[in-house]
Design an enzyme around this catalytic site. Structure first.
Site, mmCIF file in Angstrom:
data_model
loop_
_atom_site.group_PDB
_atom_site.id
_atom_site.type_symbol
_atom_site.label_atom_id
_atom_site.label_comp_id
_atom_site.label_asym_id
_atom_site.label_seq_id
_atom_site.Cartn_x
_atom_site.Cartn_y
_atom_site.Cartn_z
ATOM 1 N N LYS A 113 -29.863 -21.950 -28.494
ATOM 2 C CA LYS A 113 -30.316 -23.173 -29.168
ATOM 3 C C LYS A 113 -29.334 -24.326 -28.897
ATOM 4 O O LYS A 113 -28.236 -24.096 -28.384
ATOM 5 C CB LYS A 113 -30.446 -22.899 -30.675
ATOM 6 C CG LYS A 113 -31.490 -21.809 -31.002
ATOM 7 C CD LYS A 113 -31.640 -21.637 -32.517
ATOM 8 C CE LYS A 113 -32.635 -20.541 -32.867
ATOM 9 N NZ LYS A 113 -32.871 -20.430 -34.330
ATOM 10 N N TYR B 155 -42.663 -22.093 -32.441
ATOM 11 C CA TYR B 155 -42.463 -21.772 -33.850
ATOM 12 C C TYR B 155 -43.757 -21.841 -34.664
ATOM 13 O O TYR B 155 -43.703 -22.018 -35.882
ATOM 14 C CB TYR B 155 -41.397 -22.698 -34.433
ATOM 15 C CG TYR B 155 -39.988 -22.322 -34.013
ATOM 16 C CD1 TYR B 155 -39.525 -21.003 -34.146
ATOM 17 C CD2 TYR B 155 -39.116 -23.274 -33.505
ATOM 18 C CE1 TYR B 155 -38.235 -20.659 -33.769
ATOM 19 C CE2 TYR B 155 -37.816 -22.931 -33.125
ATOM 20 C CZ TYR B 155 -37.388 -21.625 -33.262
ATOM 21 O OH TYR B 155 -36.112 -21.267 -32.902
ATOM 22 N N ASN C 18 -28.305 -21.295 -35.993
ATOM 23 C CA ASN C 18 -27.805 -19.927 -35.777
ATOM 24 C C ASN C 18 -27.748 -19.515 -34.307
ATOM 25 O O ASN C 18 -27.884 -18.347 -33.972
ATOM 26 C CB ASN C 18 -28.598 -18.934 -36.631
ATOM 27 C CG ASN C 18 -30.082 -18.934 -36.314
ATOM 28 O OD1 ASN C 18 -30.510 -19.600 -35.380
ATOM 29 N ND2 ASN C 18 -30.863 -18.173 -37.067
ATOM 30 N N HIS D 77 -32.239 -17.816 -30.403
ATOM 31 C CA HIS D 77 -33.561 -17.323 -30.765
ATOM 32 C C HIS D 77 -33.793 -16.026 -29.996
ATOM 33 O O HIS D 77 -33.317 -15.892 -28.869
ATOM 34 C CB HIS D 77 -34.638 -18.336 -30.349
ATOM 35 C CG HIS D 77 -36.032 -17.768 -30.367
ATOM 36 N ND1 HIS D 77 -36.775 -17.720 -31.524
ATOM 37 C CD2 HIS D 77 -36.777 -17.183 -29.393
ATOM 38 C CE1 HIS D 77 -37.945 -17.138 -31.245
ATOM 39 N NE2 HIS D 77 -37.965 -16.800 -29.967
ATOM 40 N N GLU E 206 -44.191 -15.933 -25.862
ATOM 41 C CA GLU E 206 -43.148 -16.956 -25.750
ATOM 42 C C GLU E 206 -42.719 -17.232 -24.304
ATOM 43 O O GLU E 206 -42.424 -18.385 -23.956
ATOM 44 C CB GLU E 206 -41.936 -16.546 -26.605
ATOM 45 C CG GLU E 206 -42.269 -16.565 -28.099
ATOM 46 C CD GLU E 206 -41.195 -15.935 -28.979
ATOM 47 O OE1 GLU E 206 -40.095 -15.609 -28.482
ATOM 48 O OE2 GLU E 206 -41.460 -15.766 -30.198
HETATM 49 P P1 DAT Z 1 -35.117 -15.181 -36.342
HETATM 50 O O1 DAT Z 1 -34.660 -16.402 -35.588
HETATM 51 O O2 DAT Z 1 -33.951 -14.271 -36.653
HETATM 52 O O3 DAT Z 1 -36.261 -14.465 -35.682
HETATM 53 P P2 DAT Z 1 -37.065 -16.212 -38.246
HETATM 54 O O4 DAT Z 1 -38.085 -15.953 -37.179
HETATM 55 O O5 DAT Z 1 -37.312 -15.670 -39.585
HETATM 56 O O6 DAT Z 1 -35.621 -15.678 -37.767
HETATM 57 O O7 DAT Z 1 -36.844 -17.759 -38.390
HETATM 58 C C1 DAT Z 1 -36.826 -18.604 -37.245
HETATM 59 C C2 DAT Z 1 -35.719 -19.602 -37.393
HETATM 60 O O8 DAT Z 1 -35.990 -20.455 -38.507
HETATM 61 C C3 DAT Z 1 -34.334 -19.007 -37.703
HETATM 62 O O9 DAT Z 1 -33.662 -18.577 -36.535
HETATM 63 C C4 DAT Z 1 -33.649 -20.148 -38.353
HETATM 64 C C5 DAT Z 1 -34.754 -20.828 -39.138
HETATM 65 N N1 DAT Z 1 -34.795 -20.359 -40.530
HETATM 66 C C6 DAT Z 1 -35.246 -19.168 -40.979
HETATM 67 N N2 DAT Z 1 -35.138 -19.075 -42.326
HETATM 68 C C7 DAT Z 1 -34.588 -20.252 -42.723
HETATM 69 C C8 DAT Z 1 -34.189 -20.794 -43.971
HETATM 70 N N3 DAT Z 1 -34.337 -20.111 -45.106
HETATM 71 N N4 DAT Z 1 -33.641 -22.030 -43.990
HETATM 72 C C9 DAT Z 1 -33.478 -22.750 -42.854
HETATM 73 N N5 DAT Z 1 -33.814 -22.305 -41.633
HETATM 74 C C10 DAT Z 1 -34.355 -21.070 -41.569
HETATM 75 MG MG MG Z 2 -38.204 -14.980 -35.379
#
Ligand code: DAT
Ligand code: MG
Length: 138
Positions: A9, A49, A112, A115, A126
């Site tokens: 990212k 997303y 974080n 992805h 994707e």
């Molecule tokens: P991952 O990236 O581990 O697959 P995810 O698919 O649940 O996690 O979420 C996608 C992204 O969205 C994640 O990398 C960061 C953001 N995200 C997830 N939960 C969040 C939250 N509670 N607050 C802010 N950003 C969040």
């Molecule tokens: Mg995810």
């Protein structure tokens, strides 16, 4: 043999972590099939997303992922999907183990570093958002 999609990212690119992250995947015995540096359009970010549409963090997520260059890649190997997720660490860096990418380099869930596709089906959806078939060369 399995293929997955993972992407560094904008925060990871800004922190000069592209080399480090690629090395972690390759040191784990995973093979690099495609890699580039690019910038995501709003349309592509929303496509990536789409499953998060309507969630409270969705707008922030799309703003963030389009805020600077990203390094998408395709990775291949046995159980590549779950192994890449293990190397990445938990979604919230506060829960991520040391030795994982997020545990070592991230502080906030909203930024974080990486992805990673969560299933083979997600990876297959994707990968074409970022790469044409003739770009999968590894
Ligand atoms: P991952 O990236 O581990 O697959 P995810 O698919 O649940 O996690 O979420 C996608 C992204 O969205 C994640 O990398 C960061 C953001 N995200 C997830 N939960 C969040 C939250 N509670 N607050 C802010 N950003 C969040
Ligand atoms: Mg995810």
């Amino acid at each position: 043999m399995e293929r997955t999609f993972t992407m560094i990212k904008p925060d990871g690119v800004k922190k000069a972590l592209v080399g480090e992250i690629v090395k972690r995947y390759q040191d784990a015995g995973l093979q690099l099939v495609a890699l580039k540096l690019t910038r995501l359009s709003r349309d592509k970010a929303e496509e990536l997303y789409s499953v998060h549409q309507g969630k409270p963090f969705y707008m922030e997520l799309v703003d963030f992922i389009t805020s600077g260059p990203v390094a998408p890649m395709v990775i291949e190997g046995d159980n590549a999907v779950s192994r890449v997720r293990d190397i990445m660490g938990a979604t919230n860096p506060k829960d991520a183990d040391k030795g994982t990418i997020r545990g070592d380099f991230a502080e906030e869930v909203s930024e974080n570093i990486v992805h990673g596709a969560d299933s083979v089906e997600s990876a297959n959806r994707e990968i074409p958002i970022f790469f044409n078939d003739d770009e999968l060369v590894g």
